[in-house]
Motif scaffolding. Structure first.
Motif, mmCIF file in Angstrom:
data_model
loop_
_atom_site.group_PDB
_atom_site.id
_atom_site.type_symbol
_atom_site.label_atom_id
_atom_site.label_comp_id
_atom_site.label_asym_id
_atom_site.label_seq_id
_atom_site.Cartn_x
_atom_site.Cartn_y
_atom_site.Cartn_z
ATOM 1 N N HIS A 366 0.817 -1.214 0.000
ATOM 2 C CA HIS A 366 0.000 0.000 0.000
ATOM 3 C C HIS A 366 0.851 1.265 0.000
ATOM 4 C CE1 HIS A 366 -3.925 -2.108 1.524
ATOM 5 N NE2 HIS A 366 -3.408 -2.663 0.427
ATOM 6 N N GLN A 367 1.963 1.198 -0.731
ATOM 7 C CA GLN A 367 2.809 2.362 -0.996
ATOM 8 C C GLN A 367 2.521 2.842 -2.407
ATOM 9 O OE1 GLN A 367 5.457 4.369 0.562
ATOM 10 N NE2 GLN A 367 5.040 5.441 -1.353
ATOM 11 N N ALA A 368 2.130 4.113 -2.534
ATOM 12 C CA ALA A 368 1.898 4.659 -3.864
ATOM 13 C C ALA A 368 3.217 4.729 -4.619
ATOM 14 C CB ALA A 368 1.272 6.041 -3.766
ATOM 15 N N LEU A 369 3.166 4.401 -5.891
ATOM 16 C CA LEU A 369 4.295 4.576 -6.792
ATOM 17 C C LEU A 369 4.035 5.860 -7.556
ATOM 18 C CD1 LEU A 369 4.650 0.898 -8.065
ATOM 19 C CD2 LEU A 369 5.718 1.984 -6.069
ATOM 20 N N LEU A 370 4.884 6.852 -7.341
ATOM 21 C CA LEU A 370 4.600 8.182 -7.863
ATOM 22 C C LEU A 370 5.863 8.815 -8.427
ATOM 23 C CD1 LEU A 370 4.167 10.609 -4.800
ATOM 24 C CD2 LEU A 370 5.233 8.378 -4.644
ATOM 25 N N PRO A 371 5.688 9.733 -9.384
ATOM 26 C CA PRO A 371 6.853 10.441 -9.924
ATOM 27 C C PRO A 371 7.528 11.281 -8.844
ATOM 28 C CG PRO A 371 4.890 10.801 -11.276
ATOM 29 C CD PRO A 371 4.437 10.177 -9.999
ATOM 30 N N ILE A 372 8.828 11.422 -8.955
ATOM 31 C CA ILE A 372 9.597 12.293 -8.064
ATOM 32 C C ILE A 372 10.372 13.286 -8.933
ATOM 33 C CG2 ILE A 372 11.472 12.432 -6.383
ATOM 34 C CD1 ILE A 372 9.047 11.196 -5.152
ATOM 35 N N VAL A 373 10.302 14.554 -8.570
ATOM 36 C CA VAL A 373 11.022 15.605 -9.289
ATOM 37 C C VAL A 373 12.126 16.143 -8.388
ATOM 38 C CG1 VAL A 373 10.813 17.770 -10.567
ATOM 39 C CG2 VAL A 373 8.829 16.271 -10.344
#
Length: 417
Positions: A366-373
């Protein structure tokens, strides 16, 4: 006059009354409770989460709410500590809240996630979900993971990996790194991540410092230690007042070391650091300049509705709540009520497109996979910060897949049958 301890309901029930008048068949409304630090020295962080939650729920209701009814948003002030959060969670349960939202402080998040887990075990059929939009301690998706907790922000390993890769690529990392962090779960995770990524970044950790959380009023002695260590780069996961005061101390001392941070984009940091902030880096979950036209549309809409551009943790909160909205659309009422377990199952497959790329939920932990800038402070950034002539210019955008680190083996996810 004594202030009421009851939360404020932000969205009126006028729309609900109109639906009843029209004779529509309605289920019980979905209730979302924000349990945040809304007063005291850490309120600056909590108030950003509240602003984003208000915006997100307003958008949910503009798109029809749930089952034709407006989603209700209630607010609770945890006053900055785990004890206050525990009390407010009890109040939220008494008010019939289905989803609790919190982000400022992993210590508070740890209290909430454990209380939610225990409540759900003791009250089958009356479960609640914890939507974590900012408490980034690894243990929350590790040994403390459970079916009713979902994290929609990064964590120390994800952010530090991106920060190190981008700074190295920009020839801005150097070979001597000083680690300074807050002495609790999140800060300890950051210190370990800085050590773990030393080989990847080709640097030596010259010194490590853990300090009390929200108790240091003068960071000058710490800044002196950084200077004495001849560090090229300072890496820190500090946030809220601890980062504000650290930035103030670096300005006063004229410290020349470059900073690699996680929360430099919180309001006030650039203003406190002044020109010394130029060239500092941050690994954050959103930069509108990296999102092109879509990024511009989002920030313009957010400003029109809230009165300010989205900053710091506000975008990740909005995108996380959009994933909740996506799941709600796929869950139908059962006996006139929301089945929270069915909502949690739907959230495991949620995905949304953000201006910086697609964001999905990893069912394993339940960890979101999200873009990182990763961005750097520069005068030619399109969007300025703290009423200065400086802002955050994107250096490198990592897709969700590029930014991701593996699920922890310590997470033993158990789902209801």
């Amino acid at each position: 006059m004594k202030k009421s301890n009851r939360p404020s309901t932000l969205f009126s029930l006028a729309a609900l009354a109109a639906c009843l008048a029209s004779g529509g068949a309605l289920a019980d409304p979905v209730k979302i409770g924000v349990i945040e630090t809304l007063s005291g020295p850490q309120a600056a962080s909590g108030l950003t989460y509240r602003a984003a939650a208000r915006y997100a729920v307003e958008r949910m209701n503009a798109e029809g709410g749930w089952n034709g009814q407006p989603v209700q948003l209630l607010e609770y002030d945890n006053q900055g500590g785990p004890g206050g959060a525990a009390d407010k969670l009890k109040a939220a349960v008494a008010d019939g809240v289905h989803i609790v939202v919190q982000g400022a402080s992993s210590a508070v998040g740890g209290q909430i996630t454990e209380d939610v887990r225990k409540h759900n075990l003791r009250n089958p059929g009356k479960e609640i979900i914890y939507v974590n939009v900012g408490a980034e301690a690894l243990e929350l998706t590790g040994e403390k993971c459970h079916f009713h907790h979902f994290r929609f922000s990064g964590n120390a390993q994800v952010r530090t990996k991106a920060l190190v890769l981008a700074m190295k690529q920009a020839n801005a990392l150097g070979s001597r790194v000083y680690s300074i962090n807050q002495n609790y779960s999140w800060g300890q995770d950051m210190e370990q991540a800085i050590v773990d990524n030393a080989q990847l970044g080709g640097y030596q950790v010259v010194e490590k410092t853990l300090h009390d959380v929200n108790k240091i009023q003068d960071f000058a002695p710490y800044v002196a230690k950084i200077g004495a260590a001849k560090a090229d780069t300072v890496m820190t996961g500090n946030w809220s007042n601890d980062l504000l005061l650290l930035m103030k101390a670096t300005k006063a001392a004229g410290l020349k070391a470059r900073f690699g941070t996680i929360f430099l984009d919180q309001p006030g940091n650039i203003g406190n650091a002044g020109d010394l902030a130029i060239g500092h880096f941050v690994a954050h979950t959103f930069n509108p300049e990296a999102g092109g036209a879509e990024g511009e549309r989002f920030v313009n809409d957010y400003k029109a509705r809230t009165g300010h551009l989205p900053v710091a943790t506000e975008p990740q909160t909005v995108f996380g709540m959009a994933m909740v909205a996506d799941a709600l659309k796929r869950v139908k009422p059962e006996g006139g009520k929301l089945n929270v377990n069915q909502l949690a199952k739907a959230m495991e497959s949620s995905r949304v497109k953000t201006p910086n790329g697609e964001m999905t939920m990893r069912a394993a932990d339940h960890q979101a996979l999200l873009p990182i800038v990763v961005s750097t402070v520069a005068r030619d950034a399109k969007y300025k910060a703290d009423d200065t002539d400086m802002g955050f210019k994107p250096v490198k955008l990592f897709s969700a897949a590029e930014a991701a680190t593996p699920a922890q083996a310590s997470c033993k996810m158990q789902r209801p049958s």
